[in-house]
Design a protein around this motif. Structure first.
Motif, PDB file in Angstrom:
ATOM      1  N   GLN A  37       0.813  -1.265  -0.088  1.00 20.22           N
ATOM      2  CA  GLN A  37      -0.219  -0.121  -0.040  1.00 20.22           C
ATOM      3  C   GLN A  37       0.939   1.343   0.036  1.00 20.22           C
ATOM      4  O   GLN A  37       0.567   2.210  -0.392  1.00 20.22           O
ATOM      5  N   PRO A  64      -8.641   8.124   0.786  1.00 15.69           N
ATOM      6  CA  PRO A  64      -8.696   6.822   1.206  1.00 15.69           C
ATOM      7  C   PRO A  64      -9.610   5.897   0.519  1.00 15.69           C
ATOM      8  O   PRO A  64     -10.986   6.449   0.156  1.00 15.69           O
ATOM      9  N   ASP A  65      -9.385   4.813  -0.076  1.00 15.70           N
ATOM     10  CA  ASP A  65     -10.398   3.697  -0.771  1.00 15.70           C
ATOM     11  C   ASP A  65     -11.333   3.160   0.392  1.00 15.70           C
ATOM     12  O   ASP A  65     -11.104   3.153   1.528  1.00 15.70           O
ATOM     13  N   GLY A  66     -12.567   2.950  -0.225  1.00 14.90           N
ATOM     14  CA  GLY A  66     -13.496   2.190   0.732  1.00 14.90           C
ATOM     15  C   GLY A  66     -14.645   3.278   1.081  1.00 14.90           C
ATOM     16  O   GLY A  66     -15.346   2.727   2.125  1.00 14.90           O
ATOM     17  N   TYR A  67     -14.575   4.499   0.795  1.00 12.30           N
ATOM     18  CA  TYR A  67     -15.538   5.598   0.941  1.00 12.30           C
ATOM     19  C   TYR A  67     -16.393   6.035  -0.137  1.00 12.30           C
ATOM     20  O   TYR A  67     -16.408   7.301  -0.381  1.00 12.30           O
ATOM     21  N   ASP A  73      -5.799   2.611  -1.159  1.00 10.63           N
ATOM     22  CA  ASP A  73      -5.956   1.649  -0.207  1.00 10.63           C
ATOM     23  C   ASP A  73      -5.132   1.800   0.846  1.00 10.63           C
ATOM     24  O   ASP A  73      -3.709   1.583   0.599  1.00 10.63           O
ATOM     25  N   SER A  94      -5.741   0.786   4.068  1.00  4.12           N
ATOM     26  CA  SER A  94      -6.469  -0.076   5.031  1.00  4.12           C
ATOM     27  C   SER A  94      -5.443  -0.591   6.317  1.00  4.12           C
ATOM     28  O   SER A  94      -5.974  -0.551   7.450  1.00  4.12           O
ATOM     29  N   GLU A  95      -4.608  -0.839   5.863  1.00  2.00           N
ATOM     30  CA  GLU A  95      -3.349  -1.387   6.905  1.00  2.00           C
ATOM     31  C   GLU A  95      -3.031  -0.141   7.909  1.00  2.00           C
ATOM     32  O   GLU A  95      -2.750  -0.282   9.018  1.00  2.00           O
ATOM     33  N   GLU A  98      -4.823   2.155   8.526  1.00  2.00           N
ATOM     34  CA  GLU A  98      -5.945   2.694   9.227  1.00  2.00           C
ATOM     35  C   GLU A  98      -6.111   1.962  10.650  1.00  2.00           C
ATOM     36  O   GLU A  98      -6.711   2.528  11.362  1.00  2.00           O
ATOM     37  N   LYS A  99      -5.515   0.794  10.709  1.00  2.22           N
ATOM     38  CA  LYS A  99      -5.543  -0.121  11.632  1.00  2.22           C
ATOM     39  C   LYS A  99      -4.750   0.554  12.806  1.00  2.22           C
ATOM     40  O   LYS A  99      -4.755   0.210  13.817  1.00  2.22           O
TER      41      LYS A  99
END
Length: 253
Positions: free
Chosen positions: A34, A214-217, A235, A237-238, A240-241
Motif C-alpha cells: 500500500q 482513502p479507498d472504501g468511502y 487503499d 487500510s493497513e 488505518e488499523k
C-alpha cells in the motif's frame, strides 16, 4: 504549488505501532504494498518523492507528517506528544536541512504533532489534542508570526488529531465530519460535510488539482466528485488499523 514529498518506508515493527482502534495489527507485507501505491499516487500528482529507509527503532515512523511542519518560509521540527515518537525528530532533522535554510524547533514542555495542523487559505489551524498541548501550539503561533504567517488554536473534543476529521481542498472548500461540522472556527468556509460512517475520508489531500482520498468511502467520494474535484483513491487500510490517514504518510512542500 506543491512539488515535493518526503515519505518513509514502513518498518517491520509497524505491528507494534500506537493505535486506538480495535482493528488488529497491520499486515507488514500488505502495508509495504500500500505504501508503494501511495508513492505512485503522489508521483501521479506531479510530486518528486524523497523515499527514506525504514527505521526499526520507531514503529510509527512511517507517519512522517507528525514530526515536521514545512511552510514556504521555514521548516518547524515538532515535538510529538507520544513519548515513543519524540526522537523521530532527530532522524528527520538532517533530511529537512537538505531542503530548508531556516529551521525552527518546538521545545519542552511543548508537545506538537503536525497531524494537528491544518493549512487553509494561508492560515494555520492548530488542534489541541492528547498529542498537542497549549505550549506547543503557542510556540508554533509565535514562530509562524516571525515569518509573517498566522495561526490559531482549535479545541478538539474526541478525535486523535485535527486532520482526523477535517481537510482543506481549494477555493474555500473544506471537508468536515463529526465534531467539525458547523464548528465556529470553520463556518466561514464552504463546508462539505461527510456522512458519519465515512468520516475518515475527511483526511484527504488536495494536491495540484487532484484529491487523494482513502479507498472504501464511496459516499464521500461521490460528494467530493460532485463538487467538481478529480479524485484518486488509495487503499491505506493497513495504516488505518494504526490510526493512519492519507496525510499522515508524507511531508509535502
Amino acid at each position: 504549488m506543491i512539488t515535493q514529498a518526503i515519505v518513509r518506508k514502513p518498518c517491520n515493527a509497524i505491528i507494534k505501532a500506537l493505535t486506538t482502534s480495535d482493528m488488529g495489527p497491520p499486515n507488514y507485507q500488505a502495508a509495504l504494498s500500500q505504501h508503494t501505491a501511495y508513492i505512485a499516487a503522489l508521483r501521479d500528482c506531479g510530486l518528486d518523492v524523497i523515499e527514506l529507509p525504514a527505521d526499526e527503532s520507531f514503529p510509527d515512523s512511517t507517519f512522517v507528517e507528525d514530526v515536521a511542519l514545512l511552510t514556504p518560509q521555514c521548516a518547524i521540527l515538532t515535538r510529538p506528544g507520544a513519548p515513543s515518537r519524540t526522537e523521530e525528530v532527530v532522524t528527520m532533522a538532517p533530511v529537512i536541512q537538505e531542503y530548508y535554510e531556516s529551521i525552527e524547533i518546538i521545545d519542552a514542555p511543548g508537545m506538537l504533532d503536525a497531524g494537528d495542523i491544518l493549512l487553509a487559505e494561508e492560515h494555520y489551524y492548530i488542534g489541541l489534542s492528547t498529542r498537542t498541548n497549549r505550549s506547543g501550539a503557542e510556540q508554533l503561533i509565535n514562530i509562524l508570526a516571525r515569518y509573517g504567517m498566522t495561526a490559531s488554536i482549535v479545541c478538539l473534543d474526541s478525535v486523535l488529531h485535527l486532520k482526523t476529521g477535517i481537510g482543506y481542498l481549494d477555493n474555500g472548500d473544506i471537508l468536515t465530519s463529526g465534531e467539525f461540522i458547523d464548528k465556529p472556527e470553520f463556518t466561514a468556509f464552504h463546508q462539505i460535510p461527510l456522512p458519519e460512517d465515512e468520516a475518515a475520508a475527511a483526511n484527504s489531500l488536495y494536491i495540484n488539482g487532484t484529491v487523494l482520498m482513502p479507498d472504501g468511502y464511496p459516499k464521500a467520494q461521490a460528494i467530493i466528485e460532485a463538487k467538481g474535484y478529480p479524485v484518486k483513491t488509495i487503499d491505506i487500510s493497513e495504516f488505518e488499523k494504526i490510526d493512519g490517514g492519507i496525510s499522515c504518510l508524507s511531508l509535502r512542500f
